[in-house]
Structure formats: C-alpha cells, structure tokens
Design a protein around this motif. Sequence first.
Motif, PDB file in Angstrom:
ATOM      1  N   ASP A  12       0.866  -1.175   0.000  1.00  0.00           N
ATOM      2  CA  ASP A  12       0.000   0.000   0.000  1.00  0.00           C
ATOM      3  C   ASP A  12       0.904   1.227   0.000  1.00  0.00           C
ATOM      4  OD1 ASP A  12      -2.384   1.500   0.069  1.00  0.00           O
ATOM      5  OD2 ASP A  12      -2.323   1.647   2.258  1.00  0.00           O
ATOM      6  N   THR A  13       0.515   2.244  -0.725  1.00  0.00           N
ATOM      7  CA  THR A  13       1.258   3.493  -0.776  1.00  0.00           C
ATOM      8  C   THR A  13       0.315   4.566  -1.288  1.00  0.00           C
ATOM      9  OG1 THR A  13       3.390   4.468  -1.424  1.00  0.00           O
ATOM     10  CG2 THR A  13       2.188   3.225  -3.124  1.00  0.00           C
ATOM     11  N   ASP A  14       0.776   5.787  -1.297  1.00  0.00           N
ATOM     12  CA  ASP A  14      -0.017   6.903  -1.808  1.00  0.00           C
ATOM     13  C   ASP A  14       0.631   7.467  -3.060  1.00  0.00           C
ATOM     14  OD1 ASP A  14      -1.647   6.710   0.444  1.00  0.00           O
ATOM     15  OD2 ASP A  14      -0.590   8.297   1.517  1.00  0.00           O
ATOM     16  N   PHE A  15      -0.204   8.055  -3.905  1.00  0.00           N
ATOM     17  CA  PHE A  15       0.279   8.881  -5.013  1.00  0.00           C
ATOM     18  C   PHE A  15      -0.453  10.206  -4.918  1.00  0.00           C
ATOM     19  CE2 PHE A  15       1.635   4.773  -6.455  1.00  0.00           C
ATOM     20  CZ  PHE A  15       2.874   5.051  -7.020  1.00  0.00           C
ATOM     21  N   THR A  16       0.310  11.280  -4.973  1.00  0.00           N
ATOM     22  CA  THR A  16      -0.255  12.618  -4.876  1.00  0.00           C
ATOM     23  C   THR A  16       0.051  13.393  -6.142  1.00  0.00           C
ATOM     24  OG1 THR A  16       1.702  13.665  -3.879  1.00  0.00           O
ATOM     25  CG2 THR A  16       0.140  12.605  -2.382  1.00  0.00           C
ATOM     26  N   ALA A  17      -0.803  14.348  -6.446  1.00  0.00           N
ATOM     27  CA  ALA A  17      -0.600  15.221  -7.600  1.00  0.00           C
ATOM     28  C   ALA A  17      -0.823  16.661  -7.153  1.00  0.00           C
ATOM     29  CB  ALA A  17      -1.567  14.871  -8.729  1.00  0.00           C
ATOM     30  N   LYS A  18       0.028  17.534  -7.647  1.00  0.00           N
ATOM     31  CA  LYS A  18      -0.060  18.957  -7.323  1.00  0.00           C
ATOM     32  C   LYS A  18       0.065  19.731  -8.628  1.00  0.00           C
ATOM     33  CE  LYS A  18       2.257  19.867  -3.396  1.00  0.00           C
ATOM     34  NZ  LYS A  18       3.331  20.383  -2.527  1.00  0.00           N
TER      35      LYS A  18
END
Length: 138
Positions: A12-18
């Motif tokens: 499990d991990t996160d992906f973020t976008a800015k």
Amino acid sequence: MVHLYVSSTAPDTDFTAKLIDVYPPNPDYPLGFDLNIGDSITRMRYRNSLEKPELMQPGKVYPVAIHLYPTANVFAKGHRIRLDISSSNFPRFDLNPNTGEPLQQHRRMVCADNTVYHDGERASHVVLPIIPSPKSSE
C-alpha cells in the motif's frame, strides 16, 4: 484529472498530484514563485473503492486516477504549468506506513520504491480542460 500507471515495492502506498502555476522571476519574487493551484491524493488500497480496500501486489503495474478538485486559473504570459507527482504531501495528507496494516493501527513503517510509467503502452497523463479567453474568441 491525473491518470497514472504505477507500481510499488509496498502493498500500500499513496500517489499525490499537485498542479502548480510557476511564476517567472519578477521584482516581487526575484527567484520566481510556485503557486499551488490544486492538489489531491489516492491511497492505493482505495484505488477502486473506498468501501473495499485492495492491497497491491509489489511490482505489478496499476492504473490509478487522482481527482484534482475543480478550479480555474489564468496562466499569465511567461508562466509555466507544472505537475508534481509524489508519494507524500505531508502534513497536508496523513502519512502512509506503506505496510498494508490497518490504518491508524500500524506497528511499523517501510519505505516504498514507487514507479510512474510513461511509455507508449502506459501513458501517464494529466487532463486539463482549456476554456478560451473571451479576448481570444474575437
């Protein structure tokens, strides 16, 4: 909307976008300025459903969408559009221990080696609707 093809060494991990408006150097900001237009996150265990978590198989490639909230911005002449992709945006979003353990009950944290693919078969991309300026339609 940001569409990514990703893999991880973690379950499990996160992906973020800015989405960022990059101001060029100017008298007010001699080094330029990076204005955050919008950001969001997808926790991979919830990539398909918020009700039914699904852990990842390490190394397997998954398509994932990161929904940026609706907004509008006029990018002035000389400005650039930048998209930052990361696995964390702390403290804006909570840390992910990357272990797959129940959230807020984890006993350890591990590093995740995450990959974003952008080849011909797995074309990660961003969709930015463009609204013509009233001046440009004359």
